[in-house]
Design an enzyme around this catalytic site. Sequence first.
Site, PDB file in Angstrom:
ATOM      1  N   GLU A   1      12.705  79.982  -0.031  1.00 47.85           N
ATOM      2  CA  GLU A   1      14.072  79.814  -0.540  1.00 47.85           C
ATOM      3  C   GLU A   1      14.033  79.345  -1.999  1.00 47.85           C
ATOM      4  OE1 GLU A   1      15.756  77.262   2.496  1.00 47.85           O
ATOM      5  OE2 GLU A   1      15.546  78.860   3.975  1.00 47.85           O
TER       6      GLU A   1
ATOM      7  N   ASP B   1       7.539  85.351  17.780  1.00 48.39           N
ATOM      8  CA  ASP B   1       7.043  84.211  16.994  1.00 48.39           C
ATOM      9  C   ASP B   1       5.533  84.043  17.196  1.00 48.39           C
ATOM     10  OD1 ASP B   1       8.279  81.291  15.912  1.00 48.39           O
ATOM     11  OD2 ASP B   1       6.328  81.158  16.883  1.00 48.39           O
TER      12      ASP B   1
ATOM     13  N   THR C   1       5.915  82.338  10.648  1.00 46.24           N
ATOM     14  CA  THR C   1       6.875  81.400  10.046  1.00 46.24           C
ATOM     15  C   THR C   1       6.143  80.485   9.056  1.00 46.24           C
ATOM     16  OG1 THR C   1       6.550  79.815  11.817  1.00 46.24           O
ATOM     17  CG2 THR C   1       8.292  81.416  12.134  1.00 46.24           C
TER      18      THR C   1
ATOM     19  N   HIS D   1       9.013  69.226   1.289  1.00 43.06           N
ATOM     20  CA  HIS D   1       7.829  69.043   2.153  1.00 43.06           C
ATOM     21  C   HIS D   1       7.003  70.330   2.222  1.00 43.06           C
ATOM     22  CE1 HIS D   1      10.266  71.368   4.810  1.00 43.06           C
ATOM     23  NE2 HIS D   1       9.672  71.030   5.930  1.00 43.06           N
TER      24      HIS D   1
ATOM     25  N   GLY E   1       1.366  69.374   9.317  1.00 42.38           N
ATOM     26  CA  GLY E   1       1.200  70.787   9.700  1.00 42.38           C
ATOM     27  C   GLY E   1       0.615  71.653   8.584  1.00 42.38           C
ATOM     28  N   ASP E   2       1.267  72.785   8.357  1.00 42.57           N
ATOM     29  CA  ASP E   2       0.778  73.782   7.381  1.00 42.57           C
ATOM     30  C   ASP E   2       1.103  73.414   5.935  1.00 42.57           C
ATOM     31  OD1 ASP E   2       3.514  73.973   7.656  1.00 42.57           O
ATOM     32  OD2 ASP E   2       3.595  76.159   7.779  1.00 42.57           O
TER      33      ASP E   2
ATOM     34  N   GLN F   1      20.989  74.602   3.003  1.00 43.23           N
ATOM     35  CA  GLN F   1      20.008  74.438   1.914  1.00 43.23           C
ATOM     36  C   GLN F   1      19.992  75.625   0.949  1.00 43.23           C
ATOM     37  OE1 GLN F   1      16.176  72.537   2.479  1.00 43.23           O
ATOM     38  NE2 GLN F   1      15.200  74.447   1.909  1.00 43.23           N
TER      39      GLN F   1
ATOM     40  N   TRP G   1       7.481  76.488   5.116  1.00 41.56           N
ATOM     41  CA  TRP G   1       7.383  77.790   4.463  1.00 41.56           C
ATOM     42  C   TRP G   1       8.736  78.416   4.146  1.00 41.56           C
ATOM     43  CZ3 TRP G   1       4.038  79.476   1.378  1.00 41.56           C
ATOM     44  CH2 TRP G   1       4.057  80.815   0.962  1.00 41.56           C
TER      45      TRP G   1
ATOM     46  N   HIS H   1      11.550  77.946  12.876  1.00 44.95           N
ATOM     47  CA  HIS H   1      11.141  79.164  13.588  1.00 44.95           C
ATOM     48  C   HIS H   1      12.352  80.046  13.884  1.00 44.95           C
ATOM     49  CE1 HIS H   1       6.890  78.013  14.451  1.00 44.95           C
ATOM     50  NE2 HIS H   1       7.395  76.828  14.143  1.00 44.95           N
TER      51      HIS H   1
HETATM   52  N1  UDP Z   1      17.605  73.655   6.532  1.00 43.97           N
HETATM   53  C1  UDP Z   1      18.908  73.635   6.107  1.00 43.97           C
HETATM   54  N2  UDP Z   1      19.575  72.447   6.143  1.00 43.97           N
HETATM   55  C2  UDP Z   1      19.019  71.294   6.554  1.00 43.97           C
HETATM   56  C3  UDP Z   1      17.652  71.325   6.955  1.00 43.97           C
HETATM   57  C4  UDP Z   1      16.983  72.523   6.927  1.00 43.97           C
HETATM   58  O1  UDP Z   1      19.482  74.663   5.729  1.00 43.97           O
HETATM   59  O2  UDP Z   1      19.697  70.263   6.555  1.00 43.97           O
HETATM   60  C5  UDP Z   1      16.903  74.966   6.589  1.00 43.97           C
HETATM   61  C6  UDP Z   1      16.014  75.249   5.407  1.00 43.97           C
HETATM   62  O3  UDP Z   1      16.731  75.878   4.384  1.00 43.97           O
HETATM   63  C7  UDP Z   1      14.973  76.163   6.034  1.00 43.97           C
HETATM   64  C8  UDP Z   1      14.841  75.645   7.459  1.00 43.97           C
HETATM   65  O4  UDP Z   1      16.058  74.963   7.732  1.00 43.97           O
HETATM   66  O5  UDP Z   1      15.457  77.484   6.096  1.00 43.97           O
HETATM   67  C9  UDP Z   1      13.703  74.662   7.616  1.00 43.97           C
HETATM   68  O6  UDP Z   1      12.501  75.349   7.603  1.00 43.97           O
HETATM   69  P1  UDP Z   1      11.230  74.880   6.785  1.00 43.97           P
HETATM   70  O7  UDP Z   1      10.151  75.868   7.085  1.00 43.97           O
HETATM   71  O8  UDP Z   1      11.552  74.675   5.360  1.00 43.97           O
HETATM   72  O9  UDP Z   1      10.880  73.452   7.364  1.00 43.97           O
HETATM   73  P2  UDP Z   1      10.826  72.812   8.861  1.00 43.97           P
HETATM   74  O10 UDP Z   1      12.208  72.354   9.148  1.00 43.97           O
HETATM   75  O11 UDP Z   1      10.345  73.875   9.787  1.00 43.97           O
HETATM   76  O12 UDP Z   1       9.875  71.683   8.691  1.00 43.97           O
END
Ligand code: UDP
Length: 462
Positions: free
Chosen positions: A364, A117, A140, A356, A379-380, A341, A359, A19
């Site tokens: 990305e 948000d 998000t 996983h 979740g989503d 990432q 979003w 988020h």
């Molecule tokens: N992310 C990252 N490094 C990590 C873990 C996550 O850069 O070690 C970033 C990823 O690129 C994304 C965000 O954190 O921008 C995670 O959001 P996402 O919606 O993919 O998944 P969530 O963590 O909410 O399940």
Amino acid sequence: MSTTQTPHIALFPSAGMGHLMPLLRLSAMLAKRNCIITVITAHPTVSAAESDHISSFLHRNPEINHLKLHLTRGSLIADSAAADPFFLQFHLINQSIHLLRPLLSSSSPPFSALFVDMFLVARTAPIAKDLHLPVYVVSTTSIEFISLMAYLPNLQLKLTEFNNASAEIKIPGLLPMAMSSFPPAFLDPNHLFTSIIIMNSQALSEAEGILMNTFEWFQASTLDTLNKERVMTSLPPILPLGPLEPYHIPPDGDHHYRSWLENQPSDSVVYISFGSRTAMSRDQVRELEKGLEKAGWRFCWNLKTSKVDKDDSEDVKDILSDFFVERTMNKGVILRGWADQQEILAHPAIGGFVSHCGWNSVMEAAWQGVPVLAWPQHGDQRLNAKVVEDAGFGLWERKWDWGVDGIVKGEEIERKIVELMTDEKLREGAKKVREEARKAVESGGSSDRVIRDVINSLTLPF
Ligand code: UDP
Ligand code: UDP
């Protein structure tokens, strides 16, 4: 003669990196387009990644203002010790929301709008309305999930009847959705996640629009039906302005994965990550080890075994089996803690992404044109996985259980990883998505036009 005023926008994220990141990205994009920006963050944060990112983001973007909303420890919910700490934080922010009014009303120059948000809109919209501030919701998630969120109150009474693998529901303007793709928490109206979603679903229509991290080409027909035909009255216009531009934070220190990736051939490495807050069980780790070893592709595995990063202190040696480490030592790299990432996905060595389907990760991957093996956990994510599959740059094995419900066997993982890394059609599909994503954000592209229109709508003559 009328002059125009520079909009001053308050952006208010909720909890968790999934988020925070999109709201910070949006803040930087708006600041770059000459808006005055104030980010309001709730403290204390749940994860170390959130507080680290807030500090480094503000340090590197000194033109962006910051206000802190200090959470009050009001009445906790009955089983708060057992609740997901991020859902609990959504609840705590909502409980402390009276503290937002003084922050919004005492600003100089005064605010022109609140971008909030999607999980905070119900409690913030009335405050903004009182202060005559237009509200935009920042999504998000995918269009599919936010549409389900908007439609959920209509389904409430029927949910138990839909607890059936082949059942589908039809939300106006969208393709039929499999009930088995709904977050299992929706079956329990008292679940904290469900109650937060229901509370906010009813307030979405209060917003001027929903700022969506997607782009027109990617979901053209859905956007057309929802926006032009306005088939869902509970949804305001959906404004696609993605993929959100990542802000650049220079690499901190010498992460071994960077030099490792530099030495791998193009498209030879599979990147595995379940986002910022999904822990993998020990049994699933064992099976993934088997799958990776047998698939034989190089790998970069972002391994998290706790929901909150502060708890994820175990050494790799104590998580992975000695056998796996010995056999694959030269084939892969294991990441612990935060790794960038977006930077990893941009590396030419990366040829596939086991994701996983959070979003942000989906967008990305789209931006970088990396084919995805969707492995939704909660979740989503199943609804998001379907979008990836439909867009032609991902595979999704529907038989695989939600993360908490079952273990996917090594042989299955092996089979899908090989498919991911060798399917040329998928690679072509991903390239096309990348090309279109880049067209959308360039000057005059569909997403660029949306963001300009939003800013213009706030630039009032005085
Ligand atoms: N992310 C990252 N490094 C990590 C873990 C996550 O850069 O070690 C970033 C990823 O690129 C994304 C965000 O954190 O921008 C995670 O959001 P996402 O919606 O993919 O998944 P969530 O963590 O909410 O399940
Ligand atoms: N960009 C964007 N959305 C994204 C990723 C990047 O608008 O999801 C912008 C980025 O800010 C920069 C340009 O596109 O202006 C190039 O992006 P990047 O740094 O990722 O380099 P590339 O991937 O093209 O090598």
